[in-house]
Design a protein around this motif. Structure first.
Motif, PDB file in Angstrom:
ATOM      1  N   THR A  80       3.858  -3.536 -11.285  1.00 49.71           N
ATOM      2  CA  THR A  80       2.791  -2.870 -10.442  1.00 49.71           C
ATOM      3  C   THR A  80       3.312  -1.266 -11.046  1.00 49.71           C
ATOM      4  O   THR A  80       3.409  -0.325 -10.817  1.00 49.71           O
ATOM      5  N   ILE A  82       6.293   0.903 -10.875  1.00 50.51           N
ATOM      6  CA  ILE A  82       6.711   1.813  -9.818  1.00 50.51           C
ATOM      7  C   ILE A  82       8.541   1.621 -10.869  1.00 50.51           C
ATOM      8  O   ILE A  82       9.020   1.037 -11.231  1.00 50.51           O
ATOM      9  N   ARG A  84      11.975   3.793  -9.708  1.00 49.06           N
ATOM     10  CA  ARG A  84      12.454   4.501  -8.418  1.00 49.06           C
ATOM     11  C   ARG A  84      13.697   4.601  -8.532  1.00 49.06           C
ATOM     12  O   ARG A  84      14.320   3.275  -8.850  1.00 49.06           O
ATOM     13  N   TYR A  87      18.307   2.718  -3.939  1.00 48.97           N
ATOM     14  CA  TYR A  87      18.790   1.471  -3.582  1.00 48.97           C
ATOM     15  C   TYR A  87      19.657   1.609  -1.775  1.00 48.97           C
ATOM     16  O   TYR A  87      20.172   2.670  -1.734  1.00 48.97           O
ATOM     17  N   TYR A 286       2.707  -2.290  -1.615  1.00 47.90           N
ATOM     18  CA  TYR A 286       2.792  -1.089  -2.050  1.00 47.90           C
ATOM     19  C   TYR A 286       1.926  -0.795  -2.758  1.00 47.90           C
ATOM     20  O   TYR A 286       0.672  -1.747  -3.319  1.00 47.90           O
ATOM     21  N   THR A 369      12.068  -8.694  -8.263  1.00 51.69           N
ATOM     22  CA  THR A 369      10.492  -7.785  -8.424  1.00 51.69           C
ATOM     23  C   THR A 369      11.359  -6.103  -8.828  1.00 51.69           C
ATOM     24  O   THR A 369      10.604  -5.491  -8.279  1.00 51.69           O
ATOM     25  N   TYR A 370      12.191  -6.215  -9.166  1.00 52.46           N
ATOM     26  CA  TYR A 370      12.635  -4.825  -9.911  1.00 52.46           C
ATOM     27  C   TYR A 370      13.181  -4.744 -11.474  1.00 52.46           C
ATOM     28  O   TYR A 370      13.110  -3.869 -11.625  1.00 52.46           O
ATOM     29  N   LYS A 373      11.543  -1.023 -13.583  1.00 52.36           N
ATOM     30  CA  LYS A 373      12.228   0.434 -13.639  1.00 52.36           C
ATOM     31  C   LYS A 373      13.582   0.301 -13.617  1.00 52.36           C
ATOM     32  O   LYS A 373      14.424   1.322 -14.626  1.00 52.36           O
ATOM     33  N   ALA A 416      11.365  -3.750  -2.176  1.00 51.83           N
ATOM     34  CA  ALA A 416      10.192  -2.405  -2.515  1.00 51.83           C
ATOM     35  C   ALA A 416       9.500  -3.243  -1.007  1.00 51.83           C
ATOM     36  O   ALA A 416       9.156  -2.378  -0.230  1.00 51.83           O
TER      37      ALA A 416
HETATM   38  O1  PYC Z   1      10.869  -2.726  -6.174  1.00 50.52           O
HETATM   39  O2  PYC Z   1      10.158  -0.501  -6.469  1.00 50.52           O
HETATM   40  C1  PYC Z   1      10.564  -1.759  -5.873  1.00 50.52           C
HETATM   41  C2  PYC Z   1       9.144  -2.414  -6.469  1.00 50.52           C
HETATM   42  C3  PYC Z   1       7.527  -2.160  -6.981  1.00 50.52           C
HETATM   43  C4  PYC Z   1       6.938  -3.206  -6.797  1.00 50.52           C
HETATM   44  C5  PYC Z   1       7.710  -4.018  -6.761  1.00 50.52           C
HETATM   45  N1  PYC Z   1       9.157  -3.722  -6.446  1.00 50.52           N
END
Ligand code: PYC
Length: 419
Positions: A80, A82, A84, A87, A286, A369-370, A373, A416
Motif C-alpha cells: 500500500t 506507505i 514512515r 518505529y 490503514y 508487512t513493512y 518502505k 502498522a
Molecule cells: O508498516 O507502515 C507499515 C505498513 C503499511 C501497510 C502495511 N504495513
C-alpha cells in the motif's frame, strides 16, 4: 538503453505520446550468461535496489537479477506504498529513517519520478495501552532525531477532518502518534526507476527466469540452476518475499519465517480530501489517498499461513465495517479492486538481512508487512555487505544469528496494525 538520464523533455514526451510509435523499452533483454559475479534472486524493489547499488555504488559488474515472473509483480506491486520511520526500537528507527531519506532523493538519484509525497502519518490510539506504546515510540523517535509526537483528538480532527473523533463510536479516538515525515511513494515507479537505472549500469535483468536449485561446494555457493540453464557464481542474494524459505532451503538454511497473505483494496477516485496517511491498529486498517484520488486500504495479515494472493469477500466485509467506523462519510464509495500480497513474518517482526553461514549466500528477507518502505536502505546496505568485509552498522541488529543468540529486535508494537 543508454544512460539513466532522461531522454524525454516535456515536449518530446508529448510528441512520443501522439506519434503512435512504440515507447522505448526501459531496460534491455539479455541472453542468460553462464557465469556472473553476483546473482540476485527476486526482481522486486529489494532485489533491483541491491543490484543497482552493487553496480552504482560498489562498482561491481556482471550482475544478474533473476525474476520468475515479471519485475515488481510480487510484494513490490501489492503493497500500500506507505513510508514512515516511526518505529519502536532504535535499530528500527535508524534503519527506516535512512530508507526514508534515500526515498526523498530517489527521483533525483534515478532521474525517474517516484512520486514521493511526505504528507504525514497518523497512527490512531483507541485504548490507553496503545497510547502508552505511542508515547514510548515518540520518545525513541525523538532521541533518534525522527519527528514524531503524540497528539490529542482535536489535532487529529484538524489533520483528518473526515475521521469521526466523537465519543459516540465503539472505539473512540483517544489520540494519535503523528509523524510528519511519513507519506506515500508510487510503488511501481520505485521498481521501474531502480530497474532502469540498474540496466543503465550494466545489470542483466532476466524475467521469467526461475531458480530451481543452488549449487554449493565446501560450504560456499558455486552456482544457480534455473529453468533457462546453469549459472556459475560465487554470490547469491536471496531478495524474495513469499519464496524466501524456498530459496533458503536450496542451501539447507532454515529460516524462522512463516508466510501469510495480506489483503488490500482500492476505491474509485474522488476529489482529494484525505491529506495524511491514517492507521488504526485496533480496527486493523490503514488508508491513504493517492494522487489520482483513489483511497487505498490495507489491513492486518490473514489469520492463517498461506501462499494465496486472491482477495476474499470476508476481507472486504470486515474492511468496510472498520473503515466506516472511522470515516462514516465514505458509505457511498465503491471499491474497484482488491488483491493480496505475501508477507514473510519473523518472530520479532524485524527483517533478516546480511550474511549467512553459507559463504556467498546473502539474505534480504522476512520483511513482513513493512518491506516497501525499506527497499532503498535494504538494497544499499546489502550491496555494501556483499562488496565489503564488514556488515554495515545499519543492519547489524537484523542478522540471522539473532535467533540463536536471543538478541531479538522486537518491532511488533510498531507494525502498522495489530496482527
Ligand atoms: O508498516 O507502515 C507499515 C505498513 C503499511 C501497510 C502495511 N504495513
Amino acid at each position: 538503453m543508454g544512460s539513466s538520464r532522461s531522454r524525454f523533455s516535456a515536449y518530446s514526451l508529448v510528441r512520443q505520446g501522439v506519434s503512435g510509435r512504440p515507447w522505448p523499452r526501459m531496460w534491455r533483454r539479455h541472453e542468460l550468461e553462464s557465469s556472473y559475479d553476483a546473482v540476485v534472486v527476486g526482481g522486486g524493489l529489494h532485489g533491483l535496489a541491491t543490484a543497482y547499488y552493487l553496480a552504482a555504488e560498489q562498482g561491481w559488474s556482471r550482475i544478474a537479477v533473476l525474476e520468475r515472473s515479471y519485475l515488481g509483480g510480487g510484494g513490490s506491486g501489492r503493497n500500500t506504498a506507505i513510508i514512515r520511520s516511526n518505529y519502536l526500537t532504535p535499530d528500527g528507527v535508524r534503519f527506516y529513517d535512512h530508507s526514508l531519506r534515500l526515498y526523498a532523493d530517489l527521483s533525483a538519484a534515478l532521474n525517474f519520478n517516484v512520486m514521493f509525497s511526505q504528507r504525514g502519518h497518523l497512527t490512531l490510539a483507541h485504548t490507553d495501552a496503545s497510547l502508552r506504546t505511542m508515547r514510548w515510540r515518540a520518545e525513541v523517535n525523538k532521541i533518534e532525531g525522527v519527528d514524531s509526537e503524540v497528539i490529542g483528538p482535536d489535532r487529529v480532527k484538524e489533520l483528518a477532518p473526515s475521521l469521526d473523533t466523537s465519543d459516540r463510536v465503539r472505539y473512540p479516538i483517544l489520540g494519535a502518534l503523528y509523524h510528519p515525515p511519513g507519506g506515500i511513494v508510487r510503488h511501481d515507479a520505485a521498481v521501474w526507476g531502480y530497474a532502469r537505472a540498474a540496466d543503465a549500469h550494466g545489470v542483466h535483468l532476466h524475467q521469467e527466469t526461475e531458480v530451481v536449485g543452488i549449487e554449493t561446494s565446501g560450504g560456499r555457493v558455486t552456482g544457480v540452476r534455473t529453468n533457462r540453464g546453469l549459472i556459475s557464481t560465487p554470490v547469491v542474494a536471496n531478495c524474495t518475499a513469499g519464496w524466501a524459505t524456498t530459496i533458503a532451503d536450496m542451501v539447507d538454511l532454515p529460516m524462522p519465517i512463516q508466510t501469510f497473505p495480506l489483503q488490500a483494496a482500492v476505491t474509485e477516485p474522488v476529489r482529494p480530501f484525505l491529506h495524511t496517511v491514517v492507521v488504526s491498529g485496533s480496527l486493523h486498517v490503514y488508508v491513504s489517498q493517492t494522487d489520482r484520488g483513489e483511497l487505498v486500504f490495507g489491513a492486518s495479515v490473514d489469520p492463517f499461513a498461506s501462499y494465496s494472493t486472491r482477495g476474499s469477500l470476508e476481507f472486504v466485509e470486515g474492511l468496510a465495517t472498520h473503515v466506516l467506523e472511522l470515516m462514516p462519510s465514505l458509505d457511498r464509495l465503491r471499491l474497484l479492486r482488491q488483491w493480496a500480497g505475501l508477507c514473510d513474518m519473523t518472530p520479532d517482526f524485524a527483517p533478516i538481512i546480511g550474511r549467512t553461514p553459507v559463504e556467498g549466500f546473502f539474505v534480504d528477507v522476512g520483511w513482513g508487512t513493512y518491506g516497501f518502505k525499506a527497499g532503498p536502505a535494504a538494497g544499499q546496505a546489502l550491496a555494501e555487505c556483499i562488496a565489503g568485509r564488514k556488515v554495515p552498522a545499519l543492519i547489524e541488529a537484523f542478522a540471522l544469528e539473532r535467533f540463536e543468540t536471543g538478541k531479538l529486535v522486537g518491532e511488533k508494537g510498531a507494525a502498522a496494525v495489530g496482527h
